[in-house]
Motif scaffolding. Structure first.
Motif, PDB file in Angstrom:
ATOM      1  N   ASN B  85      -2.983  57.778  -9.055  1.00  0.00           N
ATOM      2  CA  ASN B  85      -2.667  56.842 -10.126  1.00  0.00           C
ATOM      3  C   ASN B  85      -1.652  55.804  -9.685  1.00  0.00           C
ATOM      4  O   ASN B  85      -1.781  54.621 -10.004  1.00  0.00           O
ATOM      5  CB  ASN B  85      -2.140  57.604 -11.347  1.00  0.00           C
ATOM      6  N   VAL B  86      -0.622  56.242  -8.945  1.00  0.00           N
ATOM      7  CA  VAL B  86       0.378  55.297  -8.455  1.00  0.00           C
ATOM      8  C   VAL B  86      -0.269  54.338  -7.459  1.00  0.00           C
ATOM      9  O   VAL B  86      -0.056  53.132  -7.496  1.00  0.00           O
ATOM     10  CB  VAL B  86       1.559  56.045  -7.802  1.00  0.00           C
ATOM     11  N   ALA B  89      -1.939  51.377  -8.806  1.00  0.00           N
ATOM     12  CA  ALA B  89      -1.110  50.310  -9.359  1.00  0.00           C
ATOM     13  C   ALA B  89      -0.810  49.244  -8.306  1.00  0.00           C
ATOM     14  O   ALA B  89      -0.462  48.121  -8.632  1.00  0.00           O
ATOM     15  CB  ALA B  89       0.193  50.886  -9.903  1.00  0.00           C
ATOM     16  N   ILE B  90      -0.946  49.600  -7.034  1.00  0.00           N
ATOM     17  CA  ILE B  90      -0.650  48.651  -5.956  1.00  0.00           C
ATOM     18  C   ILE B  90      -1.649  47.493  -5.999  1.00  0.00           C
ATOM     19  O   ILE B  90      -2.853  47.718  -6.121  1.00  0.00           O
ATOM     20  CB  ILE B  90      -0.708  49.363  -4.590  1.00  0.00           C
ATOM     21  N   PRO B  91      -1.144  46.246  -5.919  1.00  0.00           N
ATOM     22  CA  PRO B  91      -2.068  45.109  -5.952  1.00  0.00           C
ATOM     23  C   PRO B  91      -3.047  45.161  -4.778  1.00  0.00           C
ATOM     24  O   PRO B  91      -2.626  45.431  -3.652  1.00  0.00           O
ATOM     25  CB  PRO B  91      -1.151  43.900  -5.823  1.00  0.00           C
ATOM     26  N   PRO B  92      -4.338  44.901  -5.003  1.00  0.00           N
ATOM     27  CA  PRO B  92      -5.304  44.913  -3.903  1.00  0.00           C
ATOM     28  C   PRO B  92      -4.931  43.938  -2.799  1.00  0.00           C
ATOM     29  O   PRO B  92      -5.118  44.236  -1.611  1.00  0.00           O
ATOM     30  CB  PRO B  92      -6.623  44.496  -4.564  1.00  0.00           C
ATOM     31  N   LEU B  93      -4.384  42.791  -3.199  1.00  0.00           N
ATOM     32  CA  LEU B  93      -3.986  41.800  -2.192  1.00  0.00           C
ATOM     33  C   LEU B  93      -2.937  42.383  -1.254  1.00  0.00           C
ATOM     34  O   LEU B  93      -2.999  42.195  -0.035  1.00  0.00           O
ATOM     35  CB  LEU B  93      -3.439  40.544  -2.885  1.00  0.00           C
ATOM     36  N   ALA B  94      -1.986  43.147  -1.819  1.00  0.00           N
ATOM     37  CA  ALA B  94      -0.934  43.746  -0.999  1.00  0.00           C
ATOM     38  C   ALA B  94      -1.529  44.733  -0.012  1.00  0.00           C
ATOM     39  O   ALA B  94      -1.136  44.785   1.151  1.00  0.00           O
ATOM     40  CB  ALA B  94       0.095  44.442  -1.891  1.00  0.00           C
ATOM     41  N   ALA B  97      -3.521  42.796   2.698  1.00  0.00           N
ATOM     42  CA  ALA B  97      -2.608  42.120   3.603  1.00  0.00           C
ATOM     43  C   ALA B  97      -1.811  43.126   4.415  1.00  0.00           C
ATOM     44  O   ALA B  97      -1.567  42.926   5.601  1.00  0.00           O
ATOM     45  CB  ALA B  97      -1.668  41.215   2.806  1.00  0.00           C
ATOM     46  N   GLY B  98      -1.432  44.234   3.782  1.00  0.00           N
ATOM     47  CA  GLY B  98      -0.611  45.225   4.463  1.00  0.00           C
ATOM     48  C   GLY B  98      -1.333  45.933   5.595  1.00  0.00           C
ATOM     49  O   GLY B  98      -0.710  46.401   6.541  1.00  0.00           O
ATOM     50  N   SER B 100      -3.458  44.454   7.644  1.00  0.00           N
ATOM     51  CA  SER B 100      -3.723  43.574   8.784  1.00  0.00           C
ATOM     52  C   SER B 100      -2.691  43.651   9.919  1.00  0.00           C
ATOM     53  O   SER B 100      -3.085  43.570  11.079  1.00  0.00           O
ATOM     54  CB  SER B 100      -3.919  42.132   8.308  1.00  0.00           C
ATOM     55  N   ILE B 173     -16.585  48.801  -8.650  1.00  0.00           N
ATOM     56  CA  ILE B 173     -16.206  47.504  -9.210  1.00  0.00           C
ATOM     57  C   ILE B 173     -14.942  46.981  -8.531  1.00  0.00           C
ATOM     58  O   ILE B 173     -14.864  45.813  -8.125  1.00  0.00           O
ATOM     59  CB  ILE B 173     -15.975  47.629 -10.739  1.00  0.00           C
ATOM     60  N   GLY B 177     -14.450  43.475  -5.948  1.00  0.00           N
ATOM     61  CA  GLY B 177     -13.383  42.489  -6.097  1.00  0.00           C
ATOM     62  C   GLY B 177     -12.473  42.460  -4.886  1.00  0.00           C
ATOM     63  O   GLY B 177     -12.091  41.391  -4.400  1.00  0.00           O
ATOM     64  N   ALA B 180     -13.858  40.705  -1.847  1.00  0.00           N
ATOM     65  CA  ALA B 180     -13.723  39.244  -1.872  1.00  0.00           C
ATOM     66  C   ALA B 180     -12.361  38.835  -1.327  1.00  0.00           C
ATOM     67  O   ALA B 180     -12.232  37.855  -0.596  1.00  0.00           O
ATOM     68  CB  ALA B 180     -13.906  38.717  -3.292  1.00  0.00           C
ATOM     69  N   ILE B 181     -11.332  39.617  -1.677  1.00  0.00           N
ATOM     70  CA  ILE B 181      -9.982  39.311  -1.199  1.00  0.00           C
ATOM     71  C   ILE B 181      -9.875  39.587   0.299  1.00  0.00           C
ATOM     72  O   ILE B 181      -9.141  38.910   1.022  1.00  0.00           O
ATOM     73  CB  ILE B 181      -8.949  40.148  -1.982  1.00  0.00           C
TER      74      ILE B 181
END
Lengths: 228, 243
Positions: B85-86, B89-94, B97-98, B100, B173, B177, B180-181
């Motif tokens: 669950n935690v 909560a982390i943004p997919p972008l993070a 990026a993290g 890479s 789903i 998304g 795409a990021i």
């Protein structure tokens, strides 16, 4: 190699506190404005469609909310640019479209939860309220809403957590927040910037998730008549 | 159910139609949109990213979930659900990026990020689905003389299946998304077209990528919710309707 990555990130964080605080403030600002408006809108719409004789409308709205939530956030942000650009007098780049997209997303779980929560209030309790001579308005404010409150709060919490993640993409339409260091880092091959953005946005998301969990529990406890 | 189906179909139709329109008539001055061939290639890449990550996540997630709900490992169930669950909560972008700095750029780190992200809902739902089964049902199965394996195969698995499929749907789903990021780290897919459009500031190109990504997500959601419905045992379906 790995050690160098962490060292440079640590150095960057230590030397750029004001900047990081600025991004945090921007991120929080977007999330706060968006969830505040989305809560008002979502609860309003939820209450409206849960009214008598609006079943077909409710069906359409709830289905739309469900479909809307499946659309990827990056795609929605991208679609916002030409959509807002075609309305005269509205900025299509900057904080405004970022917040509009956030509101569009964040209101969906709130609408869904408000609607189901009000619908699931036991008819016996409503009947009892009516028997006591309550008007429909009183039944809504003094019976249905307090009983639906915990579920509505769960929706708001969901909306907050979602917005933190989606707000990280706001930089795509020229908004601020922790998307800025991540995008800048990727464009310029700066590992320290990328990691700073990734770490801090994750921490922010986890803290907000935790905080809204506490608020949710505290408030729903009170609405059940526990707190004085 | 049918209302949602009709709306999804209309939406998919409109979005795919607009994509086709932009592909053929989207040229403006010096800017030209992505060709039909490239669109197909990018869609295929996107599906491949999602497919590989999702299959890995389903395999690891379900077997992990089934494993930690066995009597001997039960103490793991609560912390694993909490961590999942935690993690969500982390943004997919993070996350994208993290990944890479440690794994580089390209499709492989993209799949790693997608795998981590799509593992969490599957793992969580598999655990919760089995944990939430009414103890008395299992008790009565034991009373009927079923062996442990029979209970697992004939009681636990069918009852938890709808919840597990719901987890797979959520995760797919999210995965579409996030894929795409993942174009940000050059993982390929439709996000690549969005990013290109964004960097040259050409709306038709951005929309080509965005509309098709959205159409893909809505299509997969529709397919998986039908599957979820079909896999729910008859008795539970009736229960849901009367609720």
């Amino acid at each position: 190699m790995e050690e160098r990555i962490f060292q440079s990130t640590w150095h960057y964080i230590n030397t750029h506190w004001p900047l990081i605080l600025n991004w945090t403030a921007q991120h929080l600002q977007m999330v706060a404005i968006a969830t505040a408006i989305a809560t008002l809108l979502g609860v309003g719409v939820g209450i409206y469609i849960a009214g008598e004789g609006r079943e077909s409308l409710a069906n359409v709205v709830v289905n739309m909310a469900e479909i809307m939530l499946t659309i990827p956030s990056l795609a929605l942000y991208t679609m916002m640019i030409p959509l807002l650009g075609s309305i005269p007098g509205v900025q299509s780049i900057g904080m405004v479209p970022a917040i509009i997209a956030l509101i569009l997303y964040a209101q969906m779980p709130i609408i869904e939860n408000t609607y189901t929560a009000i619908r699931e209030v036991s008819p016996a309790i409503i009947e009892a309220g009516r028997g006591m001579g309550m008007t429909p308005r009183e039944i809504l404010y003094r019976v249905k809403l307090p009983l639906a409150f915990p579920v509505i709060m769960a929706g708001v919490r969901n909306a907050v957590v979602m917005s933190v993640g989606i707000a990280a993409l706001a930089v795509f339409v020229g908004g601020g927040g922790f998307g800025i260091p991540i995008f800048r880092g990727i464009r310029n091959l700066r590992v320290d910037l990328i990691l700073t953005g990734a770490i801090f946005s994750s921490i922010l998301a986890i803290i907000l998730d935790w905080l809204s969990g506490i608020v949710e529990r505290r408030l729903s406890w009170r609405s059940r008549g526990g707190g004085k | 159910m049918t209302g949602k189906r009709i709306m999804s179909f209309v939406l998919i139709f409109v979005m795919v139609g607009l994509t086709i329109y932009y592909t053929f008539y989207g040229a403006q001055g010096w800017y030209s949109p992505a060709t039909g061939q490239e669109m197909l290639l990018r869609t295929w890449e996107h599906l491949k990213l999602v497919g590989i990550a999702e299959l890995l996540a389903i395999g690891v997630g379900i077997s992990g979930g089934l494993l930690i709900t066995r009597p001997g490992l039960k103490f793991l169930a609560t912390p694993v659900t909490a961590i999942a669950n935690v993690g969500l909560a982390i943004p997919p972008l993070a996350l994208v990026a993290g990944v890479s700095p440690f794994f580089g750029i390209g499709p492989r780190p993209g799949i790693i990020a997608l795998f981590i992200y799509s593992l969490l809902p599957v793992l969580r739902n598999a655990t919760v689905g089995i944990e939430d089964i009414d103890r008395s049902v299992i008790e009565s199965a034991r009373g009927m003389g079923m062996s442990k394996f029979q209970i697992f195969r004939k009681i636990e698995l069918p009852l938890a299946l709808p919840v597990i499929v719901a987890g797979i749907r959520t995760s797919t789903i999210l995965c579409v998304g996030t894929a795409a990021i993942a174009a940000l780290i050059n993982a390929g897919g439709l996000g690549q077209i969005i990013m290109r459009g964004q960097s040259v500031n050409f709306v038709a190109l951005m929309l080509q990528g965005a509309l098709l990504t959205a159409a893909l997500a809505v299509t997969l959601d529709l397919l998986l919710s039908e599957t979820e419905h079909a896999l729910t045992p008859r008795g539970l379906q009736l229960n849901k309707e009367t609720e």
